[in-house]
Design a protein around this motif. Structure first.
Motif, mmCIF file in Angstrom:
data_model
loop_
_atom_site.group_PDB
_atom_site.id
_atom_site.type_symbol
_atom_site.label_atom_id
_atom_site.label_comp_id
_atom_site.label_asym_id
_atom_site.label_seq_id
_atom_site.Cartn_x
_atom_site.Cartn_y
_atom_site.Cartn_z
ATOM 1 N N LEU A 46 0.803 -1.217 0.000
ATOM 2 C CA LEU A 46 0.000 0.000 0.000
ATOM 3 C C LEU A 46 0.842 1.275 0.000
ATOM 4 O O LEU A 46 0.317 2.361 -0.227
ATOM 5 C CB LEU A 46 -0.963 -0.006 1.188
ATOM 6 C CG LEU A 46 -2.131 -0.987 1.040
ATOM 7 C CD1 LEU A 46 -2.847 -1.183 2.363
ATOM 8 C CD2 LEU A 46 -3.106 -0.501 -0.018
ATOM 9 N N ALA A 47 2.129 1.172 0.272
ATOM 10 C CA ALA A 47 3.055 2.313 0.142
ATOM 11 C C ALA A 47 2.583 3.530 0.943
ATOM 12 O O ALA A 47 2.381 4.618 0.403
ATOM 13 C CB ALA A 47 3.263 2.672 -1.328
ATOM 14 N N PHE A 48 2.428 3.359 2.236
ATOM 15 C CA PHE A 48 1.990 4.457 3.089
ATOM 16 C C PHE A 48 2.966 5.638 3.073
ATOM 17 O O PHE A 48 2.585 6.760 3.399
ATOM 18 C CB PHE A 48 1.810 3.957 4.532
ATOM 19 C CG PHE A 48 0.544 3.179 4.741
ATOM 20 C CD1 PHE A 48 -0.637 3.827 5.043
ATOM 21 C CD2 PHE A 48 0.534 1.794 4.634
ATOM 22 C CE1 PHE A 48 -1.816 3.115 5.246
ATOM 23 C CE2 PHE A 48 -0.640 1.076 4.832
ATOM 24 C CZ PHE A 48 -1.816 1.726 5.142
ATOM 25 N N GLU A 49 4.199 5.388 2.695
ATOM 26 C CA GLU A 49 5.193 6.467 2.679
ATOM 27 C C GLU A 49 4.963 7.477 1.566
ATOM 28 O O GLU A 49 5.665 8.493 1.482
ATOM 29 C CB GLU A 49 6.604 5.883 2.562
ATOM 30 C CG GLU A 49 6.944 5.258 1.217
ATOM 31 C CD GLU A 49 6.501 3.818 1.065
ATOM 32 O OE1 GLU A 49 6.998 3.147 0.131
ATOM 33 O OE2 GLU A 49 5.672 3.354 1.874
ATOM 34 N N GLU A 50 3.962 7.260 0.722
ATOM 35 C CA GLU A 50 3.672 8.188 -0.367
ATOM 36 C C GLU A 50 2.786 9.362 0.052
ATOM 37 O O GLU A 50 2.543 10.268 -0.745
ATOM 38 C CB GLU A 50 3.011 7.441 -1.525
ATOM 39 C CG GLU A 50 3.918 6.434 -2.190
ATOM 40 C CD GLU A 50 3.230 5.680 -3.318
ATOM 41 O OE1 GLU A 50 3.948 5.038 -4.111
ATOM 42 O OE2 GLU A 50 1.987 5.733 -3.407
ATOM 43 N N VAL A 51 2.292 9.369 1.296
ATOM 44 C CA VAL A 51 1.407 10.449 1.720
ATOM 45 C C VAL A 51 2.179 11.766 1.847
ATOM 46 O O VAL A 51 3.415 11.781 1.939
ATOM 47 C CB VAL A 51 0.718 10.120 3.060
ATOM 48 C CG1 VAL A 51 -0.132 8.875 2.945
ATOM 49 C CG2 VAL A 51 1.739 9.984 4.187
ATOM 50 N N LEU A 52 1.427 12.858 1.866
ATOM 51 C CA LEU A 52 2.002 14.187 2.037
ATOM 52 C C LEU A 52 1.714 14.707 3.439
ATOM 53 O O LEU A 52 0.650 14.465 4.006
ATOM 54 C CB LEU A 52 1.412 15.153 1.007
ATOM 55 C CG LEU A 52 1.613 14.801 -0.462
ATOM 56 C CD1 LEU A 52 0.959 15.864 -1.345
ATOM 57 C CD2 LEU A 52 3.096 14.651 -0.801
ATOM 58 N N ALA A 447 -8.639 2.586 3.858
ATOM 59 C CA ALA A 447 -9.834 1.952 3.304
ATOM 60 C C ALA A 447 -9.447 0.801 2.390
ATOM 61 O O ALA A 447 -10.080 -0.267 2.403
ATOM 62 C CB ALA A 447 -10.662 2.982 2.539
ATOM 63 N N GLN A 448 -8.392 0.985 1.594
ATOM 64 C CA GLN A 448 -7.921 -0.101 0.740
ATOM 65 C C GLN A 448 -7.460 -1.288 1.575
ATOM 66 O O GLN A 448 -7.740 -2.448 1.246
ATOM 67 C CB GLN A 448 -6.790 0.414 -0.161
ATOM 68 C CG GLN A 448 -7.262 1.431 -1.186
ATOM 69 C CD GLN A 448 -6.115 2.150 -1.872
ATOM 70 O OE1 GLN A 448 -5.049 2.343 -1.299
ATOM 71 N NE2 GLN A 448 -6.332 2.585 -3.113
ATOM 72 N N LEU A 449 -6.774 -1.007 2.685
ATOM 73 C CA LEU A 449 -6.362 -2.074 3.595
ATOM 74 C C LEU A 449 -7.578 -2.825 4.124
ATOM 75 O O LEU A 449 -7.618 -4.069 4.121
ATOM 76 C CB LEU A 449 -5.557 -1.489 4.756
ATOM 77 C CG LEU A 449 -5.225 -2.441 5.915
ATOM 78 C CD1 LEU A 449 -4.314 -3.564 5.461
ATOM 79 C CD2 LEU A 449 -4.592 -1.665 7.078
ATOM 80 N N GLY A 450 -8.596 -2.079 4.582
ATOM 81 C CA GLY A 450 -9.798 -2.724 5.104
ATOM 82 C C GLY A 450 -10.468 -3.602 4.068
ATOM 83 O O GLY A 450 -10.892 -4.733 4.371
#
Length: 461
Positions: A46-52, A447-450
């Motif tokens: 999911l690449a959570f590190e892409e958030v701003l 949401a994608q994780l869920g």
């Protein structure tokens, strides 16, 4: 990064066609299960590190000044330029698989941090307990200034643990601990759910509000379903008035839920929710397993106590579950409040409690208007999700019990996620908020994780 994007694309495509298991688990390490591997690889993809980061402290002085007390009062000052997050965020996620009766049949816990950007599986014993993590208390400024390394231990004596992890602040998920404590007093006969409690704070608090009278049932309902801070303050003061806060913290220790601590709140008004209030995804999921109920011993605590559903009475468990199922803020792991929008992604396909749906199909919670007709999503719902969300600028959390609706693919599981990705962090592609509606408070990656976990659980039997 390219690999993660490709994995996310594959997961999203699988969700779209909803055929089969989303990601075939690879061979698990010794003592680990396919669920362990699946959860870790899903989080990684999911690449959570892409958030701003919308409000990054840009100097050492600014980092040192980051808010560290009364977290529910924190506000975000939006930076003129949204900056990439400075390091991999903290993620703490647990899934407990349950059989139809509520027995725990499987589990997985994964941590992500700057030290473990690909995710690391937490090894637990047969009692769902681990000594492999040195849990550290959240430190707002330290996350920026100290490379996300905490300095205050939550559980003593873990200096030799293989993992060192700063646990995200739980935000309003802490209200699960408060509700558990109040219902324990109800079970003990100290008060009844229909008894009126007169909240009379001895000192003012912007968080807690003025004098208020309500029944314990009313406070609990508003605290859970509307995430009312005022109701939570009243109930925390109720616990203090009955000398029950220290006893509650001892109870969590006796149950083997060592990281659950409702500490340093004010007896005078129930406020001051600081970093000393701690929870982790595994212990929160286990607390919800008690609330859910199940036959026999759920687990044995390190002190030898055999934990059962009877830590709460049947009436209290049923009330707790019913209140969680009536959650109004369905917008992190599940997103039906935004039904029909292209953004955020659809999460766990839960049914919204009818009490929140107006004649035109829209949901409004206090001043938060969502603006979409949610009835199509309710007709397509596959599960109930008895859960509690939490959000402040640097904390996003959601924990709850998922159960299939009649006629849907059988699944029964608990999911619990804590992170530092609160409303301060946004997706680069987040569209403008429609006029007159509440903004999306979390990255849609949750949401994608869920959705991915729910699809996996719906096909595992």
């Amino acid at each position: 990064m390219r690999t993660k994007r490709h994995l996310l694309a594959g997961l999203t495509a699988a969700l779209t066609v909803t055929v089969g298991v989303l990601v075939a688990p690879s061979a698990a390490a010794a003592g680990r299960t396919p669920l362990d591997d699946f959860l870790r690889r899903t989080l990684d993809g999911l690449a959570f590190e892409e958030v701003l980061d919308t409000a990054p402290p840009t100097t050492a002085a600014a980092r040192a000044a980051v808010v560290t007390t009364d977290k529910e009062l924190a506000t975000v000052r939006r930076a003129p330029v949204f900056a990439p997050i400075v390091q991999h965020p903290q993620i703490d996620a647990t899934v407990l698989e349950l059989d139809a009766a509520g027995r725990i049949t499987g589990s997985a816990t994964v941590l992500m941090s700057p030290q473990h950007p690909d995710g690391v599986i937490v090894d637990v014993d047969r009692n769902l307990h681990t000594t492999d993590v040195r849990w550290r208390q959240w430190d707002d400024a330290g996350w920026y200034a100290n490379a996300a390394q905490g300095t205050v231990d939550i559980v003593p004596g873990r200096e030799d643990a293989s993992l060192d992890f700063m646990s995200p602040y739980p935000a309003s998920v802490l209200k699960l601990m408060v509700a558990f404590g109040v219902l324990r007093l109800v079970d003990q006969g100290t008060a009844g759910l229909n008894d009126t409690y007169q909240y009379r704070p001895a000192e003012p608090s912007t968080l807690c509000g003025p004098d208020y009278d309500d029944t314990l049932r009313g406070y609990l309902d508003r605290m859970i379903t509307l995430s009312s801070n005022e109701a939570a303050c009243a109930l925390i003061k109720f616990l203090w008035d009955n000398d029950a806060v220290d006893a509650l913290n001892r109870t969590f220790q006796d149950l083997g839920l060592e990281t659950l601590r409702l500490q340093n709140t004010r007896p005078s008004n129930g406020g001051r929710w600081t970093n000393e209030v701690t929870m982790t995804s595994l212990d929160t999921a286990k607390l919800l397993a008690i609330v859910n109920g199940g036959p026999g011993t759920l687990w044995t605590a390190p002190n030898g106590h055999r934990v059962t559903k009877n830590e709460l009475s049947r009436a209290s468990r049923e009330f707790f579950q019913s209140t969680l199922r009536q959650q109004g803020y369905n917008w992190m792991l599940s997103t039906p409040n935004f039904c029909g929008r292209d953004y955020p992604a659809a999460g766990i396909p839960q049914k919204i409690a009818p009490r929140w749906i107006a004649a035109d199909g829209t949901v409004t919670l206090g001043t938060d208007a969502f603006g979409e007709d949610v009835r199509p999503c309710n007709r397509a719902a596959e599960v109930t999700f008895a859960h509690k969300t939490g959000w402040v600028p640097n904390s996003g959390a959601d924990s709850g019990i998922v159960h299939s609706l009649p006629g849907e693919n059988g699944r029964h599981y608990i999911i619990s996620v804590f992170s530092n990705l609160g409303d301060q962090y946004v997706d680069p592609h987040r569209p403008p908020t429609p006029a007159g509606t509440v903004p999306v408070q979390y990255t849609e990656k949750f949401a994608q994780l869920g959705a991915i976990i729910d699809h996996y659980e719906s096909h595992r039997r």
